[in-house]
Enzyme design. Sequence first.
Site, PDB file in Angstrom:
ATOM      1  N   LYS A  85       1.018   4.327  -2.851  1.00  0.00           N
ATOM      2  CA  LYS A  85       0.711   5.723  -2.556  1.00  0.00           C
ATOM      3  C   LYS A  85       1.924   6.624  -2.764  1.00  0.00           C
ATOM      4  O   LYS A  85       1.783   7.771  -3.187  1.00  0.00           O
ATOM      5  CB  LYS A  85       0.151   5.863  -1.128  1.00  0.00           C
ATOM      6  CG  LYS A  85      -1.231   5.223  -0.959  1.00  0.00           C
ATOM      7  CD  LYS A  85      -2.234   5.821  -1.938  1.00  0.00           C
ATOM      8  CE  LYS A  85      -3.624   5.266  -1.766  1.00  0.00           C
ATOM      9  NZ  LYS A  85      -4.623   5.946  -2.596  1.00  0.00           N
ATOM     10  N   TYR A 141       0.838  -1.203   0.000  1.00  0.00           N
ATOM     11  CA  TYR A 141       0.000   0.000   0.000  1.00  0.00           C
ATOM     12  C   TYR A 141       0.875   1.257   0.000  1.00  0.00           C
ATOM     13  O   TYR A 141       0.641   2.182  -0.788  1.00  0.00           O
ATOM     14  CB  TYR A 141      -0.925  -0.010   1.229  1.00  0.00           C
ATOM     15  CG  TYR A 141      -1.729   1.254   1.376  1.00  0.00           C
ATOM     16  CD1 TYR A 141      -2.873   1.450   0.620  1.00  0.00           C
ATOM     17  CD2 TYR A 141      -1.341   2.243   2.264  1.00  0.00           C
ATOM     18  CE1 TYR A 141      -3.618   2.616   0.745  1.00  0.00           C
ATOM     19  CE2 TYR A 141      -2.073   3.414   2.400  1.00  0.00           C
ATOM     20  CZ  TYR A 141      -3.216   3.590   1.643  1.00  0.00           C
ATOM     21  OH  TYR A 141      -3.948   4.753   1.763  1.00  0.00           O
TER      22      TYR A 141
END
Length: 180
Positions: free
Chosen positions: A175, A171
């Site tokens: 990002k 994740y």
Amino acid sequence: MIFSFSKLAMADDIQNRGLAGQVALVTGAGRRIGREIALMLGRAGASVVVNYNHSREEAQSVVNEIKAFGSPAVAIRADVARPAQIRRMFGTVAKRFGRLDLLVNNAGVFFPVRWDRLEEEHWDHVLSVNLKGPFFCAQEAARLMKRRKSGQIINISSLGGLQAWPGYMHYCASKAGLIM
């Protein structure tokens, strides 16, 4: 440059500008942050495209709320990890509204996996939705926006793109890529 907006500050900014006559597409707008962004845009008078992948009922609820404000809205299912579905979604926007003024790349997936148990399918899924999807959505949006020589694209990222979180390596990488 990274901007941080509180929900209230974003709402005030959108309300003060007024968006009547503009068309906005919000990915992942059936739930959570995307839902709130779509509702704010609808309150400000924009026609809102509520994108969803799995949350059909929630997306239709958002559409109904936006219509209650007096703004046009439609829900469109598309998996932003799949460029062919992205192209179809933007084709529908072009046919239905003839323009796009604002894209909010909000769709994202977030789940923990220990680094030593992270498998290729986890990595690919998170990077496809959180990084590849916004890129191809922005590419399609830009094609529509170029016709009018105006438009805005907003990518929603998180602090996970600036600092590593244990259990969320995939994740955080997605990002950080989005921020770049």
